[in-house]
Design an enzyme around this catalytic site. Structure first.
Site, short mmCIF file in Angstrom:
data_model
loop_
_atom_site.label_atom_id
_atom_site.label_comp_id
_atom_site.label_asym_id
_atom_site.label_seq_id
_atom_site.Cartn_x
_atom_site.Cartn_y
_atom_site.Cartn_z
N SER A 56 -3.08 -4.85 -6.30
CA SER A 56 -2.56 -3.90 -5.34
C SER A 56 -2.53 -4.46 -3.93
O SER A 56 -2.30 -3.73 -2.99
CB SER A 56 -3.41 -2.63 -5.36
OG SER A 56 -3.40 -2.07 -6.65
N GLN A 228 -9.04 -1.05 -0.30
CA GLN A 228 -8.69 -2.05 -1.30
C GLN A 228 -7.18 -2.24 -1.41
O GLN A 228 -6.69 -3.35 -1.56
CB GLN A 228 -9.26 -1.65 -2.66
CG GLN A 228 -8.96 -2.60 -3.80
CD GLN A 228 -9.70 -3.91 -3.66
OE1 GLN A 228 -10.72 -3.98 -2.97
NE2 GLN A 228 -9.22 -4.95 -4.32
N GLU A 229 -6.45 -1.14 -1.35
CA GLU A 229 -5.01 -1.19 -1.57
C GLU A 229 -4.26 -1.84 -0.41
O GLU A 229 -3.35 -2.64 -0.63
CB GLU A 229 -4.47 0.23 -1.77
CG GLU A 229 -4.87 0.91 -3.06
CD GLU A 229 -4.07 0.44 -4.26
OE1 GLU A 229 -4.40 0.84 -5.38
OE2 GLU A 229 -3.12 -0.35 -4.08
N SER A 230 -4.59 -1.46 0.81
CA SER A 230 -3.75 -1.87 1.94
C SER A 230 -4.52 -2.38 3.14
O SER A 230 -3.91 -2.76 4.13
CB SER A 230 -2.88 -0.68 2.39
OG SER A 230 -3.69 0.32 3.00
N TYR A 314 -10.06 -4.98 -9.36
CA TYR A 314 -9.77 -3.81 -8.55
C TYR A 314 -10.84 -2.74 -8.75
O TYR A 314 -11.40 -2.20 -7.79
CB TYR A 314 -8.39 -3.27 -8.93
CG TYR A 314 -7.99 -2.00 -8.22
CD1 TYR A 314 -8.27 -0.75 -8.76
CD2 TYR A 314 -7.31 -2.04 -7.01
CE1 TYR A 314 -7.89 0.41 -8.12
CE2 TYR A 314 -6.93 -0.89 -6.35
CZ TYR A 314 -7.22 0.34 -6.92
OH TYR A 314 -6.85 1.49 -6.28
#
Length: 326
Positions: A56, A228-230, A314
């Site tokens: 991600s 975590q994603e962005s 993740y």
């Protein structure tokens, strides 16, 4: 993710790579093709798609504001088990020590020189290993001929030498140089404790807390997903096309009624509704996170977290941030 958790997963990751058979490129391509097909079938139901081979992680062109040492370590973990190849810069073929370091930081939007002796001059000097932080570079020998990424507790991730693979190793020799290449604000943030409970002292905390109150999803969990994603970037776009702070695929956003996934308020609200559904469906936070990353179909197919290194990393990373065990 803790150092203990990193160490305990090394053998598992290497076993998974071995089971994928000869030809890492073919296996990776086959896995990506399967996930792409599966996610396409699930898109109309609002299932999020995994972001190609990099999970991600957004495609960054400048250093992310939230890029701390923990994120550097999480990025480096993706390459555990990749064979050492002298001069290697392609993880599908192999990496050498400086190739690994350059790749990890490039994926986070930070450009480093190609060879270890030049990398050992980047950033700011750290006086001793006792003062080193996760994400710092450890260089060895004089002249410098080896380099790794410090992960804390006297350990580092390195691409060691021919015949071995990228691994977690003890720092047994005194580094010739220790360099901190993260922006100052990112380096200081890397020592922050786990995100849990009510979101505080993080970007968009009010949005996470409001969504938590509305949908009954832990605000710390939502904050950890965004980190975590962005890296808390509302303008992030992944290689697979996931968008915004919560990295929603366009089809997923439409299914959730999110008109603009780049709008943090809409993105957090949609992601909270999605996580509420996944938590209710799977009954476990780690399985819900796996479904957020790889799609519900993958979790159903494998009866739990699927054997995709990106998804396993993740889940471990987010769970570590909220203080849980994956």
């Amino acid at each position: 993710m803790s150092v203990t958790a990193v160490s305990s997963r090394v053998a598992e990751i290497q076993a998974v790579l071995s089971q994928l058979g000869a030809g890492r490129t073919t296996s990776a391509a086959a896995g990506a093709a399967f996930r792409s097909t599966l996610d396409g079938a699930l898109a109309t139901a609002g299932a999020p798609a995994a972001s190609a081979a990099t999970g991600s992680a957004p495609s960054l062109t400048t250093p992310a504001t939230g890029t701390g040492g923990a994120r550097v370590v999480a990025e480096a973990e993706k390459y555990l088990g990749v064979p050492y190849v002298w001069g290697g810069t392609d993880p599908n073929k192999g990496l050498d020590c400086s190739g690994l370091v350059q790749l990890v930081y490039r994926n986070l939007g930070i450009d480093l020189p190609r060879v270890s002796r030049d990398q050992a001059q980047a950033g700011q000097a750290v006086p001793s290993l006792a003062q080193a932080q996760p994400g710092d570079l450890l260089a060895f020998n004089s002249p410098v001929s080896h380099i790794g990424i410090y992960i804390g507790d006297g350990k580092m991730i390195e691409a060691p030498r021919p015949g071995l693979s990228v691994r977690v190793a003890d720092v047994t020799d005194t580094p010739t140089a220790i360099r901190r290449v993260l922006p100052a604000e990112a380096a200081s943030a890397s020592g922050a404790g786990p995100v849990s409970g009510r979101a505080t002292a993080v970007p968009y905390a009010d949005l996470f807390n409001r969504a938590a109150a509305t949908y009954g999803v832990d605000a710390g969990l939502l904050s950890a997903i965004a980190r975590q994603e962005s890296g808390f970037r509302p303008d992030a776009v992944s290689p697979a096309g996931a968008q915004g702070l919560m990295q929603l695929m366009p089809a997923t956003a439409r299914g959730l009624g999110v008109g603009d996934p780049f709008d943090p308020s809409q993105a957090v609200d949609g992601a909270a509704r999605l996580m509420r559904d996944l938590l209710d469906r799977f009954g476990r936070t780690d399985h819900a996170l796996a479904a957020y990353n790889a799609g519900p179909g993958a979790v159903l197919r494998y009866g739990g977290i699927p054997p995709y290194p990106e998804t396993q990393n993740y889940v471990r990373s987010v769970m570590a941030m909220v203080g849980g065990a994956a």
